[in-house]
Design a protein around this motif. Structure first.
Motif, PDB file in Angstrom:
ATOM      1  N   GLU A   1       5.758   3.809   0.108  1.00  0.00           N
ATOM      2  CA  GLU A   1       4.819   2.889   0.745  1.00  0.00           C
ATOM      3  C   GLU A   1       4.573   3.304   2.192  1.00  0.00           C
ATOM      4  O   GLU A   1       5.432   3.926   2.831  1.00  0.00           O
ATOM      5  CB  GLU A   1       5.359   1.461   0.681  1.00  0.00           C
TER       6      GLU A   1
ATOM      7  N   MET B   1       0.843  -1.168   0.000  1.00  0.00           N
ATOM      8  CA  MET B   1       0.000   0.000   0.000  1.00  0.00           C
ATOM      9  C   MET B   1       0.898   1.244   0.000  1.00  0.00           C
ATOM     10  O   MET B   1       1.852   1.320   0.749  1.00  0.00           O
ATOM     11  CB  MET B   1      -0.879  -0.017   1.229  1.00  0.00           C
ATOM     12  N   ASP B   2       0.569   2.196  -0.851  1.00  0.00           N
ATOM     13  CA  ASP B   2       1.422   3.371  -0.949  1.00  0.00           C
ATOM     14  C   ASP B   2       0.610   4.650  -0.827  1.00  0.00           C
ATOM     15  O   ASP B   2      -0.610   4.631  -0.694  1.00  0.00           O
ATOM     16  CB  ASP B   2       2.236   3.349  -2.247  1.00  0.00           C
ATOM     17  N   PHE B   3       1.332   5.773  -0.854  1.00  0.00           N
ATOM     18  CA  PHE B   3       0.722   7.089  -0.706  1.00  0.00           C
ATOM     19  C   PHE B   3       0.268   7.628  -2.050  1.00  0.00           C
ATOM     20  O   PHE B   3       0.868   8.540  -2.609  1.00  0.00           O
ATOM     21  CB  PHE B   3       1.711   8.064  -0.056  1.00  0.00           C
ATOM     22  N   ARG B   4      -0.801   7.052  -2.603  1.00  0.00           N
ATOM     23  CA  ARG B   4      -1.437   7.554  -3.822  1.00  0.00           C
ATOM     24  C   ARG B   4      -2.942   7.452  -3.644  1.00  0.00           C
ATOM     25  O   ARG B   4      -3.442   6.442  -3.158  1.00  0.00           O
ATOM     26  CB  ARG B   4      -1.038   6.717  -5.041  1.00  0.00           C
ATOM     27  N   THR B   5      -3.630   8.474  -4.088  1.00  0.00           N
ATOM     28  CA  THR B   5      -5.082   8.429  -4.041  1.00  0.00           C
ATOM     29  C   THR B   5      -5.617   9.143  -5.273  1.00  0.00           C
ATOM     30  O   THR B   5      -5.004  10.076  -5.775  1.00  0.00           O
ATOM     31  CB  THR B   5      -5.634   9.056  -2.740  1.00  0.00           C
ATOM     32  N   LYS B   6      -6.741   8.678  -5.767  1.00  0.00           N
ATOM     33  CA  LYS B   6      -7.358   9.280  -6.946  1.00  0.00           C
ATOM     34  C   LYS B   6      -8.803   9.614  -6.604  1.00  0.00           C
ATOM     35  O   LYS B   6      -9.512   8.815  -6.010  1.00  0.00           O
ATOM     36  CB  LYS B   6      -7.293   8.314  -8.129  1.00  0.00           C
ATOM     37  N   LEU B   7      -9.202  10.814  -6.997  1.00  0.00           N
ATOM     38  CA  LEU B   7     -10.560  11.266  -6.779  1.00  0.00           C
ATOM     39  C   LEU B   7     -11.019  11.920  -8.064  1.00  0.00           C
ATOM     40  O   LEU B   7     -10.509  12.968  -8.462  1.00  0.00           O
ATOM     41  CB  LEU B   7     -10.613  12.267  -5.618  1.00  0.00           C
TER      42      LEU B   7
ATOM     43  N   GLY C   1      -0.155  12.002  -4.840  1.00  0.00           N
ATOM     44  CA  GLY C   1       0.775  10.982  -4.400  1.00  0.00           C
ATOM     45  C   GLY C   1       2.025  11.570  -3.777  1.00  0.00           C
ATOM     46  O   GLY C   1       2.330  12.756  -3.939  1.00  0.00           O
TER      47      GLY C   1
ATOM     48  N   SER D   1      -5.341  13.086  -9.062  1.00  0.00           N
ATOM     49  CA  SER D   1      -4.536  12.087  -8.367  1.00  0.00           C
ATOM     50  C   SER D   1      -3.513  12.795  -7.486  1.00  0.00           C
ATOM     51  O   SER D   1      -2.887  13.777  -7.910  1.00  0.00           O
ATOM     52  CB  SER D   1      -3.810  11.203  -9.390  1.00  0.00           C
TER      53      SER D   1
ATOM     54  N   ASN E   1       1.879  15.694  -7.039  1.00  0.00           N
ATOM     55  CA  ASN E   1       2.808  14.827  -6.320  1.00  0.00           C
ATOM     56  C   ASN E   1       3.715  15.655  -5.418  1.00  0.00           C
ATOM     57  O   ASN E   1       4.193  16.707  -5.820  1.00  0.00           O
ATOM     58  CB  ASN E   1       3.715  14.050  -7.291  1.00  0.00           C
TER      59      ASN E   1
END
Length: 151
Positions: A43, A1-7, A13, A11, A86
């Motif tokens: 991560e 699991m890493d530090f990325r999110t999409k809405l 990260g 995106s 980012n």
């Protein structure tokens, strides 16, 4: 699991990269859209320096030692109508062996090249701030805000 999110079409990260420099050349992966640093998402539970070393091991199969944290970048850009934001940590890393001629990213492989630092303006390097930052780096940590290729 890493530090990325999409809405939606956005995106966010947190990334770390390895800046490998030798004899006034930088080592980069050559992708369809230009030249990229070796690196990726941090991560959960991992420091940014650990992430840079892990990504180097995963993508080019070699170990390295952290020399310096060179740049912290707030990088905002758009690709295929997706807006990316980012936070990036760019580390100068000394490889413990000669880097290979290709990198592996997921299921894809890409050629790797050494580009001369005095000619970085001639290449499409991503993130774009590196063109100016590498030529002017004095060994001190620098912070950049990079919006859609601007410095």
């Amino acid at each position: 699991m890493d530090f990325r999110t999409k809405l939606g079409q956005s995106s966010f990260g947190v990334r770390a990269t390895a800046l490998i420099i030798k004899d006034n050349h930088i080592f980069l992966g050559k992708h369809e859209d230009g030249f990229h640093t070796i690196g990726g998402a941090i991560e959960i539970g991992e420091t940014s320096s650990q992430a840079a070393l892990r990504e180097m091991q995963e993508e080019i199969g070699i170990a390295g030692e952290i020399v310096d944290l060179a740049f912290v970048v707030e990088n905002q850009f758009t690709v295929n109508d997706v807006k990316f934001h980012n936070i990036e940590f760019h580390y100068m890393i000394q490889p413990l062996e000669e880097p290979p001629t290709e990198m592996i990213e997921g299921k894809e492989s890409y050629p790797c090249v050494w580009l001369p630092l005095d000619k970085v303006d001639d290449f499409d390097i991503k993130p774009a701030f590196l063109k100016k930052a590498l030529k002017n780096w004095n060994g001190q940590l620098r912070h950049f805000i990079n919006k859609d290729g601007e410095d």
